[in-house]
Design a protein around this motif. Structure first.
Motif, PDB file in Angstrom:
ATOM      1  N   GLU A 146      44.104  99.975  87.125  1.00 45.05           N
ATOM      2  CA  GLU A 146      45.412 100.600  88.272  1.00 45.05           C
ATOM      3  C   GLU A 146      46.424  99.619  87.717  1.00 45.05           C
ATOM      4  N   ALA A 147      46.011  97.857  86.735  1.00 46.88           N
ATOM      5  CA  ALA A 147      47.505  97.465  86.246  1.00 46.88           C
ATOM      6  C   ALA A 147      48.216  98.441  84.595  1.00 46.88           C
ATOM      7  N   CYS A 148      46.512  98.482  83.911  1.00 56.37           N
ATOM      8  CA  CYS A 148      47.315  99.145  82.515  1.00 56.37           C
ATOM      9  C   CYS A 148      47.650 100.509  82.183  1.00 56.37           C
ATOM     10  N   PHE A 149      46.153 100.859  82.841  1.00 54.92           N
ATOM     11  CA  PHE A 149      46.047 102.603  81.733  1.00 54.92           C
ATOM     12  C   PHE A 149      47.048 103.479  82.061  1.00 54.92           C
ATOM     13  N   ASN A 150      48.123 103.447  83.286  1.00 54.26           N
ATOM     14  CA  ASN A 150      49.302 104.545  82.577  1.00 54.26           C
ATOM     15  C   ASN A 150      50.333 103.723  81.734  1.00 54.26           C
ATOM     16  N   LEU A 193      51.145  91.571  80.180  1.00 53.83           N
ATOM     17  CA  LEU A 193      51.126  90.345  80.442  1.00 53.83           C
ATOM     18  C   LEU A 193      51.537  90.867  82.463  1.00 53.83           C
ATOM     19  N   LYS A 194      52.883  91.194  82.669  1.00 54.99           N
ATOM     20  CA  LYS A 194      53.410  91.533  83.665  1.00 54.99           C
ATOM     21  C   LYS A 194      52.279  91.524  84.910  1.00 54.99           C
ATOM     22  N   THR A 195      51.692  91.960  84.924  1.00 59.18           N
ATOM     23  CA  THR A 195      50.277  92.067  85.868  1.00 59.18           C
ATOM     24  C   THR A 195      49.109  91.271  86.241  1.00 59.18           C
ATOM     25  N   LEU A 196      49.450  90.281  85.615  1.00 55.85           N
ATOM     26  CA  LEU A 196      48.468  89.363  85.302  1.00 55.85           C
ATOM     27  C   LEU A 196      48.738  88.017  85.989  1.00 55.85           C
ATOM     28  N   ASP A 197      47.792  87.309  87.007  1.00 51.86           N
ATOM     29  CA  ASP A 197      48.319  86.434  88.355  1.00 51.86           C
ATOM     30  C   ASP A 197      47.994  84.914  87.326  1.00 51.86           C
ATOM     31  N   ALA A 198      49.032  84.371  87.973  1.00 55.31           N
ATOM     32  CA  ALA A 198      49.464  83.290  87.701  1.00 55.31           C
ATOM     33  C   ALA A 198      47.921  82.211  86.928  1.00 55.31           C
ATOM     34  N   GLU A 217      45.539  83.307  85.795  1.00 57.12           N
ATOM     35  CA  GLU A 217      45.013  84.063  84.122  1.00 57.12           C
ATOM     36  C   GLU A 217      46.132  83.515  83.366  1.00 57.12           C
ATOM     37  N   MET A 218      47.446  83.162  83.390  1.00 56.18           N
ATOM     38  CA  MET A 218      47.871  82.703  82.303  1.00 56.18           C
ATOM     39  C   MET A 218      47.481  81.741  82.256  1.00 56.18           C
ATOM     40  N   ARG A 219      47.642  80.889  82.965  1.00 58.01           N
ATOM     41  CA  ARG A 219      47.072  79.652  82.531  1.00 58.01           C
ATOM     42  C   ARG A 219      45.923  79.130  81.679  1.00 58.01           C
ATOM     43  N   SER A 220      45.412  80.024  82.748  1.00 52.22           N
ATOM     44  CA  SER A 220      43.924  80.360  81.927  1.00 52.22           C
ATOM     45  C   SER A 220      44.493  80.164  80.043  1.00 52.22           C
ATOM     46  N   GLY A 221      44.991  81.300  80.245  1.00 55.53           N
ATOM     47  CA  GLY A 221      44.787  81.983  78.334  1.00 55.53           C
ATOM     48  C   GLY A 221      45.553  80.455  78.197  1.00 55.53           C
ATOM     49  N   PHE A 222      46.579  79.729  78.524  1.00 53.58           N
ATOM     50  CA  PHE A 222      47.185  78.530  78.285  1.00 53.58           C
ATOM     51  C   PHE A 222      46.693  77.561  78.303  1.00 53.58           C
ATOM     52  N   GLY A 223      45.422  77.932  78.253  1.00 55.75           N
ATOM     53  CA  GLY A 223      44.550  76.891  78.173  1.00 55.75           C
ATOM     54  C   GLY A 223      43.974  76.258  76.265  1.00 55.75           C
ATOM     55  N   GLU A 224      43.808  77.982  76.463  1.00 55.61           N
ATOM     56  CA  GLU A 224      43.285  78.336  74.716  1.00 55.61           C
ATOM     57  C   GLU A 224      44.598  78.253  73.707  1.00 55.61           C
ATOM     58  N   VAL A 225      45.531  78.446  74.465  1.00 57.58           N
ATOM     59  CA  VAL A 225      46.967  77.686  73.644  1.00 57.58           C
ATOM     60  C   VAL A 225      47.125  76.321  73.027  1.00 57.58           C
ATOM     61  N   LEU A 226      47.007  75.977  74.477  1.00 52.81           N
ATOM     62  CA  LEU A 226      46.630  74.253  73.775  1.00 52.81           C
ATOM     63  C   LEU A 226      46.033  74.090  72.986  1.00 52.81           C
TER      64      LEU A 226
END
Ligand SMILES: NC(=O)c1ccc[n+]([C@@H]2O[C@H](COP(=O)([O-])OP(=O)(O)OC[C@H]3O[C@@H](n4cnc5c(N)ncnc54)[C@H](O)[C@@H]3O)[C@@H](O)[C@H]2O)c1
Length: 366
Positions: free
Chosen positions: A46-50, A168-173, A175-184
């Motif tokens: 729903e968020a990304c396919f279109n 990433l626009k539709t990703l909730d905060a 999940e963004m934070r989760s990705g930031f864990g791997e960034v750190l």
């Protein structure tokens, strides 16, 4: 921007970033007259396919395959269901499987692609920050076995990885934070300069505006380049690639504990962030990390992530899960640690007592 990841086999992965990535995907798929399959989950569809089909119209004709969203669905059950669906729709060895999603989709889809008819080409289009900086990069595929993570899997290079922050626009905060864990983590093991710059990145601003002191795009491409460096030297994870596991030995055990307790609420990156606190303390006791630097690392992590309390009986179960870790030996565990930011060390043996002392340190922060 474009990177080529050489894996030492006869395969290589093209990693493309930004708008040109969609043009490259069009070029890759247009000549194929085979059925194209696209694996995703309902939320991501729903968020990304279109957005994707607008940029890559050929994917509008893809046969859509779905798994339910969430870590608990990264299973052999769904892999088998997907093999059956591929067979039913007549997928051949030349059919592409496009995996549009976070790490659950790319890990499962990669595994299915690597095993169906001994391997069909796949393309990853990560839609989470964690997927873009980590899960989609490096050719590791896996499903979980019961509560134990990533026990069944393969090394398999996707033909291409398409990285675009538009998803990433539709990703909730969270999940963004989760990705930031791997960034750190990536900065801590890979680049002291990136780590220092990240200290001044306000994650909440990054969520709100898409730009902070560092743009999301820049963070992603730097992390991908660091990961590629380790993967290229050791695709099969026999030595140097272990460095990428910093925070993961404890982090995976925490994730397994969360699945076992039926909570399934701890995201991968959050678990790794908590794992990094314990392993940063082990870095002090076993790898010579300066305690002042430990304090600044732990303070950055706790500024970004909610502390997860650890009870005494959790520790017994965590040790149990850690025994499943591929780096476990009889009465000790092998860790990848850091001597300082950007200076990782691997193969560090830690005794059960040293691990218990690091758990004590972790609990003292609660
Ligand atoms: N193979 C590897 O090298 C590797 C490395 C790191 C992590 N992993 C694996 O990755 C998994 C975690 O991946 P993840 O953090 O991407 O989580 P995920 O795949 O579970 O996705 C998180 C959630 O976000 C939703 N979602 C995804 N993209 C979205 C979007 N653009 N908009 C709105 N919602 C969206 C999904 O439906 C899901 O509910 C774990 O299973 C972990 O083991 C693999």
């Amino acid at each position: 921007m474009r990177l080529t990841l050489h894996t030492g086999f006869e395969t290589k992965t093209i990693i493309s970033f930004g708008d040109s990535a969609f043009s490259e995907l069009n070029e890759l798929l247009l000549p194929s007259d085979e059925t194209i399959f696209l694996l995703t989950d309902k939320v991501i569809r729903e968020a990304c396919f279109n957005i994707l089909v607008e940029k890559v119209p050929r994917l509008g004709q893809a046969v859509i395959l779905e798994i339910p969203s969430g870590e608990k669905n990264k299973t052999l059950f769904h892999a088998q269901r997907l093999w059956n669906e591929l067979l039913t729709h007549g997928a051949s060895r030349r059919s592409f499987l496009v995996n549009l999603g976070g790490g659950v989709v790319t890990d499962t889809g990669g595994f299915v692609a690597s095993t169906y008819k001994r391997g069909i080409p796949c393309i990853h289009i990560p839609t989470t920050l964690l997927g873009m900086v980590d899960a989609a990069i490096g050719g590791k595929t896996a499903v979980n076995l019961g509560p134990v993570k990533n026990q069944i899997g393969s090394f398999y290079s996707p033909a291409a990885i398409i990285v675009h922050p538009v998803f990433l626009k539709t990703l909730d905060a969270e999940e963004m934070r989760s990705g930031f864990g791997e960034v750190l983590k990536t900065a801590l093991i890979g680049d002291a300069r990136l780590w220092t710059r990240l200290l001044s990145v306000n994650l909440n601003d990054l969520f709100r505006t898409g730009s902070g002191t560092m743009a999301v795009e820049e963070i992603i491409s730097e992390c991908v380049a660091i990961k590629c460096r380790y993967v290229e030297n050791d695709f099969l994870d026999k030595h140097e690639r272990e460095i990428l596991n910093f925070g993961h030995t404890i982090g995976h055990a925490l994730e397994s504990l969360s699945i076992e307790r039926g909570k399934n609420e701890l995201s991968h990156g959050h678990a790794v962030a908590m794992g990094m606190i314990v392993e940063t303390q082990l870095s002090v006791s076993n790898a010579g990390l300066d305690p002042d630097i430990r304090d600044s690392i732990v303070s950055k992590i706790l500024n970004e992530f909610r502390y997860i309390p650890m009870k005494q009986d959790d520790r017994t179960l965590l040790q149990e899960f850690m025994r499943h870790d591929k780096k476990a030996k009889n009465h000790e565990q092998i860790f990848s640690l850091i001597r300082s930011p950007g200076e990782p060390v691997r193969g560090i043996r830690c005794s059960l007592q040293e691990i218990e002392a690091a758990f004590d340190y972790y609990q003292s922060l609660g």
